[in-house]
Design a protein around this motif. Structure first.
Motif, PDB file in Angstrom:
ATOM      1  N   ASP A  12       0.875  -1.111  -0.055  1.00 48.86           N
ATOM      2  CA  ASP A  12       0.066  -0.064  -0.010  1.00 48.86           C
ATOM      3  C   ASP A  12       0.879   1.294  -0.007  1.00 48.86           C
ATOM      4  O   ASP A  12       0.585   2.407  -0.701  1.00 48.86           O
ATOM      5  CB  ASP A  12      -0.716   0.073   1.247  1.00 48.86           C
ATOM      6  CG  ASP A  12      -2.235  -0.975   0.989  1.00 48.86           C
ATOM      7  OD1 ASP A  12      -2.378  -1.401  -0.085  1.00 48.86           O
ATOM      8  OD2 ASP A  12      -2.618  -1.269   2.081  1.00 48.86           O
ATOM      9  N   GLN A  13       1.918   1.334   0.759  1.00 47.93           N
ATOM     10  CA  GLN A  13       2.862   2.224   0.748  1.00 47.93           C
ATOM     11  C   GLN A  13       3.719   2.562  -0.504  1.00 47.93           C
ATOM     12  O   GLN A  13       4.062   3.716  -0.871  1.00 47.93           O
ATOM     13  CB  GLN A  13       3.928   2.258   1.898  1.00 47.93           C
ATOM     14  CG  GLN A  13       2.986   2.412   3.165  1.00 47.93           C
ATOM     15  CD  GLN A  13       3.902   1.885   4.377  1.00 47.93           C
ATOM     16  OE1 GLN A  13       5.133   1.167   4.424  1.00 47.93           O
ATOM     17  NE2 GLN A  13       3.561   2.020   5.774  1.00 47.93           N
ATOM     18  N   ASN A  17       3.769   4.033  -6.447  1.00 52.29           N
ATOM     19  CA  ASN A  17       4.962   4.858  -6.928  1.00 52.29           C
ATOM     20  C   ASN A  17       5.921   3.838  -7.894  1.00 52.29           C
ATOM     21  O   ASN A  17       6.320   4.601  -8.656  1.00 52.29           O
ATOM     22  CB  ASN A  17       5.705   5.126  -5.629  1.00 52.29           C
ATOM     23  CG  ASN A  17       5.138   6.159  -4.647  1.00 52.29           C
ATOM     24  OD1 ASN A  17       4.375   7.038  -5.153  1.00 52.29           O
ATOM     25  ND2 ASN A  17       5.653   6.121  -3.551  1.00 52.29           N
ATOM     26  N   TRP A  18       5.815   2.760  -7.751  1.00 52.91           N
ATOM     27  CA  TRP A  18       6.587   1.713  -8.517  1.00 52.91           C
ATOM     28  C   TRP A  18       5.996   1.764 -10.006  1.00 52.91           C
ATOM     29  O   TRP A  18       6.819   1.819 -10.970  1.00 52.91           O
ATOM     30  CB  TRP A  18       6.969   0.304  -8.027  1.00 52.91           C
ATOM     31  CG  TRP A  18       7.522   0.221  -6.916  1.00 52.91           C
ATOM     32  CD1 TRP A  18       8.362   1.106  -6.150  1.00 52.91           C
ATOM     33  CD2 TRP A  18       7.336  -0.619  -5.780  1.00 52.91           C
ATOM     34  NE1 TRP A  18       9.281   0.721  -5.079  1.00 52.91           N
ATOM     35  CE2 TRP A  18       8.605  -0.539  -4.680  1.00 52.91           C
ATOM     36  CE3 TRP A  18       6.441  -1.721  -5.385  1.00 52.91           C
ATOM     37  CZ2 TRP A  18       8.499  -1.244  -3.586  1.00 52.91           C
ATOM     38  CZ3 TRP A  18       6.763  -2.351  -4.248  1.00 52.91           C
ATOM     39  CH2 TRP A  18       7.608  -2.296  -3.431  1.00 52.91           C
ATOM     40  N   ILE A  19       4.772   1.613 -10.168  1.00 51.62           N
ATOM     41  CA  ILE A  19       3.993   1.475 -11.289  1.00 51.62           C
ATOM     42  C   ILE A  19       3.839   2.716 -11.936  1.00 51.62           C
ATOM     43  O   ILE A  19       4.012   2.780 -13.190  1.00 51.62           O
ATOM     44  CB  ILE A  19       2.630   0.772 -11.003  1.00 51.62           C
ATOM     45  CG1 ILE A  19       2.843  -0.712 -10.509  1.00 51.62           C
ATOM     46  CG2 ILE A  19       1.879   0.706 -12.227  1.00 51.62           C
ATOM     47  CD1 ILE A  19       3.567  -1.684 -11.242  1.00 51.62           C
ATOM     48  N   ASP A  64      -5.380   1.856 -12.023  1.00 52.06           N
ATOM     49  CA  ASP A  64      -5.919   1.324 -10.566  1.00 52.06           C
ATOM     50  C   ASP A  64      -6.058  -0.099 -10.897  1.00 52.06           C
ATOM     51  O   ASP A  64      -5.745  -0.822  -9.953  1.00 52.06           O
ATOM     52  CB  ASP A  64      -7.105   2.295 -10.128  1.00 52.06           C
ATOM     53  CG  ASP A  64      -6.487   3.746  -9.662  1.00 52.06           C
ATOM     54  OD1 ASP A  64      -5.478   3.779  -9.515  1.00 52.06           O
ATOM     55  OD2 ASP A  64      -7.393   4.483  -9.714  1.00 52.06           O
ATOM     56  N   GLY A  65      -6.725  -0.417 -11.669  1.00 49.10           N
ATOM     57  CA  GLY A  65      -7.096  -2.099 -11.766  1.00 49.10           C
ATOM     58  C   GLY A  65      -5.650  -2.962 -12.006  1.00 49.10           C
ATOM     59  O   GLY A  65      -5.686  -3.842 -11.337  1.00 49.10           O
ATOM     60  N   VAL A  66      -4.701  -2.325 -12.688  1.00 49.30           N
ATOM     61  CA  VAL A  66      -3.443  -2.721 -12.794  1.00 49.30           C
ATOM     62  C   VAL A  66      -2.915  -2.866 -11.418  1.00 49.30           C
ATOM     63  O   VAL A  66      -2.341  -4.123 -10.908  1.00 49.30           O
ATOM     64  CB  VAL A  66      -2.433  -2.345 -13.721  1.00 49.30           C
ATOM     65  CG1 VAL A  66      -1.126  -2.904 -13.770  1.00 49.30           C
ATOM     66  CG2 VAL A  66      -3.088  -2.423 -15.279  1.00 49.30           C
ATOM     67  N   ILE A  67      -2.810  -1.845 -10.645  1.00 53.27           N
ATOM     68  CA  ILE A  67      -2.435  -2.067  -9.288  1.00 53.27           C
ATOM     69  C   ILE A  67      -2.909  -3.018  -8.490  1.00 53.27           C
ATOM     70  O   ILE A  67      -2.431  -3.668  -7.719  1.00 53.27           O
ATOM     71  CB  ILE A  67      -2.894  -0.402  -8.596  1.00 53.27           C
ATOM     72  CG1 ILE A  67      -1.755   0.473  -9.308  1.00 53.27           C
ATOM     73  CG2 ILE A  67      -2.141  -0.546  -7.132  1.00 53.27           C
ATOM     74  CD1 ILE A  67      -0.314   0.378  -8.991  1.00 53.27           C
ATOM     75  N   VAL A 135       9.223  -3.417  -6.966  1.00 53.60           N
ATOM     76  CA  VAL A 135       8.641  -3.957  -8.427  1.00 53.60           C
ATOM     77  C   VAL A 135       9.354  -3.209  -9.592  1.00 53.60           C
ATOM     78  O   VAL A 135       9.319  -1.877  -9.461  1.00 53.60           O
ATOM     79  CB  VAL A 135       7.180  -3.565  -8.623  1.00 53.60           C
ATOM     80  CG1 VAL A 135       6.658  -3.930 -10.091  1.00 53.60           C
ATOM     81  CG2 VAL A 135       6.217  -4.332  -7.574  1.00 53.60           C
ATOM     82  N   VAL A 136      10.148  -3.810 -10.225  1.00 55.38           N
ATOM     83  CA  VAL A 136      10.813  -2.878 -11.460  1.00 55.38           C
ATOM     84  C   VAL A 136      10.047  -2.739 -12.433  1.00 55.38           C
ATOM     85  O   VAL A 136       9.817  -1.648 -13.063  1.00 55.38           O
ATOM     86  CB  VAL A 136      12.013  -3.951 -11.747  1.00 55.38           C
ATOM     87  CG1 VAL A 136      12.536  -3.114 -12.923  1.00 55.38           C
ATOM     88  CG2 VAL A 136      12.986  -4.267 -10.670  1.00 55.38           C
TER      89      VAL A 136
END
Length: 144
Positions: A12-13, A17-19, A64-67, A135-136
């Motif tokens: 959640d934190q 930011n990664w995506i 948001d769905g991807v997240i 997540v790269v």
């Protein structure tokens, strides 16, 4: 030992930011077909490799769905991820995962004409520059 709640809090934190805000968002979330097609056959600025496929998630919820999909898959694989974090000898972990509805995976290839669809995506994690992992990238994976 981290528990599911701690992993969920960590995601959640950090996951957005990664995506969002970089390579993944620019090239792999709701990327227009014209942009994907224009990449094919060129060399990648980041690593100098020939781009033979270009793919994107089609997400009616603007990413948001991807997240949510990625978070769900990471939580399902918690035990595997924790084992890799503690004992894995490689800095990277590659996960081949199913794309879940309503997300779709589409792309174009140097080797096949027309728009292609895929049902899976690649998720790459790294523990090289982070206390736990990051997540790269994530991208729909076209298999030939």
């Amino acid at each position: 030992m981290a528990c599911a709640f701690q992993l969920e809090t960590f995601l959640d934190q950090n996951l957005e930011n990664w995506i969002f805000g970089g390579h993944c968002e620019e090239r792999h979330i709701n990327c227009p077909a014209e942009k994907l097609q224009s990449c094919i056959g060129k060399y990648d600025d980041e690593n100098g490799k020939l781009i033979h496929t270009a793919t994107t998630f089609v997400d009616p919820d603007d990413g948001d769905g991807v997240i949510d999909m990625i978070k769900s898959h990471l939580l399902q694989r918690e035990r595997e991820i924790l084992t890799w974090m503690r004992h894995g000898q490689r800095n990277s972990m590659y996960l081949f995962l199913p794309i879940t509805t309503p997300i779709q995976g589409i792309g174009y290839s140097l080797y096949q004409k027309g728009k292609l669809t895929t049902e899976h995506y690649m998720l790459i994690l790294s523990k090289e520059h982070h206390k736990y992992f990051e997540v790269v990238t994530a991208y729909p994976k076209i298999n030939f």
